[in-house]
Design a protein around this motif. Structure first.
Motif: not given
Length: 306
Positions: A263, A266, A284
């Motif tokens: 990740s 976001e 995201e």
């Protein structure tokens, strides 16, 4: 950048009916789909080539038209056409044979094979691939043909409504996409692409497939075309078709960290629709070490405060 083409409803229905007959003929299998079973049902042959393999040079072609280039029968060998056109896969209708580039990573074979199966399912594609001397394939026509083969491949690999039902039972997140990627046995990128088109029929969804968005990790790239793919769901294309790619990429870059993978961040971003109205989207971004996958999901209108 390549925006996905939204196909006409009639074309979609025709192709989907053909895919449905294939899956019914296989007994409506469980995921992941075995493409060798599809080839056996359709009596298709599969072979591999490499750009430096002299063995395949023994095969000649009558006529094949790819990307608006016509290659005619002459002492030309198939391997020359493959090198000239930089082909990664192709379908030879007269021999019912699919050829895949053996130099590509294995994970790319599955989609390329399904794409060529898609060509084999659509009768009017044979005319385009084996056409005549007096007609050339325009860029727009080529784009349409490729979009149709991609649609057929997606409906086949993701088992039509099986994927639709499972996708719509989940939240529209990258976590859900990764879950479906494992279940259906397809690449994360193709699952990402299919999820947006499936989930976003009524709810606007948008996806970007790009390099790493963080400025410290960006390779040398075209600043005017920063994305490899700009994926619009049908509902997004109907309302946000004028949104510039560069503007969206830079907005995404504003929240992305410099992590090497996983990740990247976001955020809620405000996007303008084709009439100038403002709307909130939840974004995201996930980096799989090759591509950055960015998903934007519609939240609602942005009301002005007076």
């Amino acid at each position: 950048m390549a925006k996905n083409l939204i196909l006409p409803r009639k074309t979609v229905q025709d192709i989907d009916n053909r895919v449905e007959r294939i899956l019914r003929g296989l007994g409506n299998p469980e995921p992941p789909l075995r493409l060798e079973d599809v080839r056996e049902l359709l009596n298709l042959d599969l072979a591999f080539y490499t750009a430096n393999d002299p063995g395949i040079a023994q095969e000649t072609i009558s006529r094949i038209r790819v990307a608006a280039i016509q290659v005619y029968k002459r002492p030309t060998l198939l391997i020359e056409a493959i090198k000239k056109l930089d082909l990664k896969a192709l379908y030879l209708p007269d021999r019912k044979r699919i050829l895949l580039d053996g130099d590509l990573p294995l994970k790319k074979h599955r989609w390329n094979e399904a794409h060529e199966i898609g060509h084999s399912l659509i009768p009017w594609h044979e005319e385009m691939m084996l056409g005549d001397n007096n007609q050339t394939l325009s860029f727009e026509c080529h784009e349409q043909v490729e979009a149709e083969a991609n649609f057929a491949a997606g409906r086949l690999l993701f088992l039509r409504e099986r994927f639709v039902d499972e996708a719509q039972s989940l939240e529209p997140t990258i976590k859900s996409i990764r879950q479906l990627h494992t279940r259906f046995g397809n690449t994360l990128t193709t699952t990402f692409y299919r999820f947006i088109e499936t989930f976003g029929v009524e709810q606007p969804l948008v996806g970007l497939i790009s390099c790493h968005p963080h400025i410290s990790r960006r390779p040398v790239f075209d600043v005017d075309r920063p994305c490899r793919y700009f994926i619009q769901s049908p509902a997004f294309a109907a309302r946000f078709s004028k949104l510039p790619e560069v503007e969206l990429f830079e907005a995404v870059s504003s929240y992305c960290g410099g992590q090497k993978g996983g990740s990247l961040g976001e955020a809620e971003l405000i996007l303008s629709d084709d009439n100038g109205g403002q709307h909130r989207f939840y974004f995201e971004t996930f980096f799989n070490s090759y591509d950055a996958l960015t998903l934007g999901v519609y939240c609602g209108p942005q009301f002005k405060v007076f």
